[in-house]
Write an enzyme that holds these catalytic residues in place. Sequence first.
Site, PDB file in Angstrom:
ATOM      1  N   SER A  29       0.848  -1.192   0.000  1.00  0.00           N
ATOM      2  CA  SER A  29       0.000   0.000   0.000  1.00  0.00           C
ATOM      3  C   SER A  29       0.882   1.240   0.000  1.00  0.00           C
ATOM      4  O   SER A  29       1.636   1.474   0.955  1.00  0.00           O
ATOM      5  CB  SER A  29      -0.895   0.003   1.233  1.00  0.00           C
ATOM      6  OG  SER A  29      -1.448   1.288   1.391  1.00  0.00           O
ATOM      7  N   HIS A  32      -1.248  -1.240  -4.246  1.00  0.00           N
ATOM      8  CA  HIS A  32      -2.520  -0.911  -3.599  1.00  0.00           C
ATOM      9  C   HIS A  32      -2.556   0.598  -3.372  1.00  0.00           C
ATOM     10  O   HIS A  32      -1.691   1.156  -2.691  1.00  0.00           O
ATOM     11  CB  HIS A  32      -2.637  -1.678  -2.280  1.00  0.00           C
ATOM     12  CG  HIS A  32      -3.944  -1.510  -1.595  1.00  0.00           C
ATOM     13  ND1 HIS A  32      -5.068  -2.236  -1.927  1.00  0.00           N
ATOM     14  CD2 HIS A  32      -4.328  -0.687  -0.587  1.00  0.00           C
ATOM     15  CE1 HIS A  32      -6.072  -1.880  -1.155  1.00  0.00           C
ATOM     16  NE2 HIS A  32      -5.654  -0.941  -0.332  1.00  0.00           N
ATOM     17  N   ASP A  52      -4.622   3.707  -1.975  1.00  0.00           N
ATOM     18  CA  ASP A  52      -5.706   4.097  -1.076  1.00  0.00           C
ATOM     19  C   ASP A  52      -6.174   5.509  -1.357  1.00  0.00           C
ATOM     20  O   ASP A  52      -5.446   6.477  -1.139  1.00  0.00           O
ATOM     21  CB  ASP A  52      -5.223   4.008   0.377  1.00  0.00           C
ATOM     22  CG  ASP A  52      -5.091   2.567   0.833  1.00  0.00           C
ATOM     23  OD1 ASP A  52      -6.050   1.796   0.658  1.00  0.00           O
ATOM     24  OD2 ASP A  52      -4.018   2.207   1.362  1.00  0.00           O
ATOM     25  N   MET A 109      -8.725   8.373  -0.320  1.00  0.00           N
ATOM     26  CA  MET A 109      -9.590   8.788   0.799  1.00  0.00           C
ATOM     27  C   MET A 109     -10.030  10.233   0.600  1.00  0.00           C
ATOM     28  O   MET A 109      -9.229  11.072   0.178  1.00  0.00           O
ATOM     29  CB  MET A 109      -8.823   8.671   2.118  1.00  0.00           C
ATOM     30  CG  MET A 109      -8.236   7.291   2.372  1.00  0.00           C
ATOM     31  SD  MET A 109      -7.529   7.186   4.019  1.00  0.00           S
ATOM     32  CE  MET A 109      -6.682   5.595   3.927  1.00  0.00           C
ATOM     33  N   HIS A 164      -8.277   1.364  -4.178  1.00  0.00           N
ATOM     34  CA  HIS A 164      -9.223   1.182  -3.069  1.00  0.00           C
ATOM     35  C   HIS A 164      -9.892   2.526  -2.769  1.00  0.00           C
ATOM     36  O   HIS A 164      -9.275   3.406  -2.168  1.00  0.00           O
ATOM     37  CB  HIS A 164      -8.426   0.646  -1.864  1.00  0.00           C
ATOM     38  CG  HIS A 164      -9.233   0.424  -0.634  1.00  0.00           C
ATOM     39  ND1 HIS A 164      -8.669   0.154   0.597  1.00  0.00           N
ATOM     40  CD2 HIS A 164     -10.583   0.414  -0.419  1.00  0.00           C
ATOM     41  CE1 HIS A 164      -9.620  -0.001   1.501  1.00  0.00           C
ATOM     42  NE2 HIS A 164     -10.781   0.159   0.911  1.00  0.00           N
ATOM     43  N   MET A 223     -11.997   4.788  -0.786  1.00  0.00           N
ATOM     44  CA  MET A 223     -12.652   5.040   0.507  1.00  0.00           C
ATOM     45  C   MET A 223     -13.250   6.435   0.420  1.00  0.00           C
ATOM     46  O   MET A 223     -12.787   7.386   1.051  1.00  0.00           O
ATOM     47  CB  MET A 223     -11.621   4.921   1.638  1.00  0.00           C
ATOM     48  CG  MET A 223     -11.252   3.472   1.922  1.00  0.00           C
ATOM     49  SD  MET A 223      -9.732   3.314   2.862  1.00  0.00           S
ATOM     50  CE  MET A 223      -8.562   3.400   1.536  1.00  0.00           C
ATOM     51  N   MET A 271     -11.930  -5.789   5.132  1.00  0.00           N
ATOM     52  CA  MET A 271     -11.042  -4.903   5.901  1.00  0.00           C
ATOM     53  C   MET A 271     -10.688  -5.557   7.236  1.00  0.00           C
ATOM     54  O   MET A 271     -11.563  -6.038   7.950  1.00  0.00           O
ATOM     55  CB  MET A 271     -11.731  -3.559   6.172  1.00  0.00           C
ATOM     56  CG  MET A 271     -11.929  -2.662   4.963  1.00  0.00           C
ATOM     57  SD  MET A 271     -10.429  -2.218   4.067  1.00  0.00           S
ATOM     58  CE  MET A 271      -9.456  -1.387   5.335  1.00  0.00           C
ATOM     59  N   GLY A 331      -8.960   4.099   6.996  1.00  0.00           N
ATOM     60  CA  GLY A 331      -8.609   5.493   7.274  1.00  0.00           C
ATOM     61  C   GLY A 331      -7.116   5.724   7.444  1.00  0.00           C
ATOM     62  O   GLY A 331      -6.597   6.727   6.987  1.00  0.00           O
ATOM     63  N   PHE A 332      -6.444   4.778   8.073  1.00  0.00           N
ATOM     64  CA  PHE A 332      -5.034   4.999   8.377  1.00  0.00           C
ATOM     65  C   PHE A 332      -4.221   3.707   8.268  1.00  0.00           C
ATOM     66  O   PHE A 332      -4.757   2.616   8.530  1.00  0.00           O
ATOM     67  CB  PHE A 332      -4.878   5.545   9.806  1.00  0.00           C
ATOM     68  CG  PHE A 332      -5.606   6.844   9.996  1.00  0.00           C
ATOM     69  CD1 PHE A 332      -4.999   8.049   9.668  1.00  0.00           C
ATOM     70  CD2 PHE A 332      -6.912   6.860  10.464  1.00  0.00           C
ATOM     71  CE1 PHE A 332      -5.683   9.249   9.814  1.00  0.00           C
ATOM     72  CE2 PHE A 332      -7.605   8.042  10.615  1.00  0.00           C
ATOM     73  CZ  PHE A 332      -6.986   9.254  10.291  1.00  0.00           C
ATOM     74  N   GLY A 333      -2.960   3.859   7.906  1.00  0.00           N
ATOM     75  CA  GLY A 333      -2.044   2.727   7.916  1.00  0.00           C
ATOM     76  C   GLY A 333      -1.529   2.508   9.336  1.00  0.00           C
ATOM     77  O   GLY A 333      -1.770   3.328  10.224  1.00  0.00           O
ATOM     78  N   GLY A 334      -0.858   1.390   9.546  1.00  0.00           N
ATOM     79  CA  GLY A 334      -0.186   1.145  10.814  1.00  0.00           C
ATOM     80  C   GLY A 334      -1.063   0.716  11.976  1.00  0.00           C
ATOM     81  O   GLY A 334      -0.631   0.771  13.125  1.00  0.00           O
ATOM     82  N   ASP A 375      -6.911  -6.298   4.114  1.00  0.00           N
ATOM     83  CA  ASP A 375      -6.236  -4.999   4.127  1.00  0.00           C
ATOM     84  C   ASP A 375      -6.262  -4.432   5.539  1.00  0.00           C
ATOM     85  O   ASP A 375      -7.331  -4.163   6.084  1.00  0.00           O
ATOM     86  CB  ASP A 375      -6.969  -4.072   3.146  1.00  0.00           C
ATOM     87  CG  ASP A 375      -6.344  -2.699   3.034  1.00  0.00           C
ATOM     88  OD1 ASP A 375      -5.244  -2.486   3.574  1.00  0.00           O
ATOM     89  OD2 ASP A 375      -6.973  -1.838   2.395  1.00  0.00           O
ATOM     90  N   GLY A 376      -5.060  -4.264   6.103  1.00  0.00           N
ATOM     91  CA  GLY A 376      -4.939  -3.670   7.429  1.00  0.00           C
ATOM     92  C   GLY A 376      -4.212  -4.574   8.402  1.00  0.00           C
ATOM     93  O   GLY A 376      -4.670  -5.669   8.692  1.00  0.00           O
ATOM     94  N   GLY A 377      -3.042  -4.135   8.822  1.00  0.00           N
ATOM     95  CA  GLY A 377      -2.284  -4.884   9.825  1.00  0.00           C
ATOM     96  C   GLY A 377      -1.699  -6.195   9.340  1.00  0.00           C
ATOM     97  O   GLY A 377      -1.371  -7.066  10.154  1.00  0.00           O
ATOM     98  N   GLY A 407       1.045  -2.305   4.065  1.00  0.00           N
ATOM     99  CA  GLY A 407       1.559  -0.942   4.027  1.00  0.00           C
ATOM    100  C   GLY A 407       2.777  -0.795   4.884  1.00  0.00           C
ATOM    101  O   GLY A 407       3.914  -0.853   4.405  1.00  0.00           O
TER     102      GLY A 407
END
Length: 222
Positions: free
Chosen positions: A7, A32, A34, A36, A65, A67, A136, A141-144, A174-176, A196
């Site tokens: 990402s 990827h 993102d 937003m 993606h 959002m 998801m 909304g946010f990476g990390g 997607d995420g973590g 990401g």
Amino acid sequence: MFYTAPSILSSDFSRLGEEAAVCRESGADMLHIDVMDGHFVPNITLGAPIVKSLRKCSDLIFDVHLMISEPLKFIPDFVKAGADIITVHEESDGSTEKAVDMINDAGIKSCVALKPGTPAQAVFPYLDKLAMVLVMTVEPGFGGQSFMADMMPKVKAVRDEITRRRLNVDIEVDGGITGQTVSQAAKAGANVFVAGSYFFGAADKKAAIKTLTDEAKKACTL
Ligand code: DX5
Ligand code: ZN
């Protein structure tokens, strides 16, 4: 078949072209991207002009993606900008089915994303039209952020329905996603892994991609 999708949200935005090249050289399959709008999610990132510029310097699969609250309004721009896959959120405004049809009619792949609070069944009405479903594993909304392991039953429910209908639909998470969490997702039935902070934070990015793929394969044969 497993795919990795770094990402670019976690990359250095002042060097996007070089970062895309690093993804390619590290063996990633997709980029990827993102998008937003500060309304659907509490963050603003990038839009179609940046995707268009990136398209000139990368031949990776562009996994866009969205959002954003009004995908119907912006899908044509992202198609023109060179997206290969466009993901719309089930929770966005307007008809998801209309958005899926619009993406398919443009000759590219469509995907519907589910936020953590949205059940697997929400995607079932469009399943036959989709190339991919995005489950998801964080609030968008946010990476990390930390991986939500409690989303795994949802991944499994979508995979079971895909198998039951004998469809060929990918499931993206997607995420973590990290070298540690990827196996849980693969075991539940996911086969496209967005990473990401894990990817861009890795000193050895080639090794990061290899770890993601190896761990996913291992988990799948368990
Ligand atoms: C979150 C984005 C993700 C994000 C993932 O809303 O959709 O793609 O960049 O970042 P990590 O892998 O750091 O959780
Ligand atoms: Zn994303």
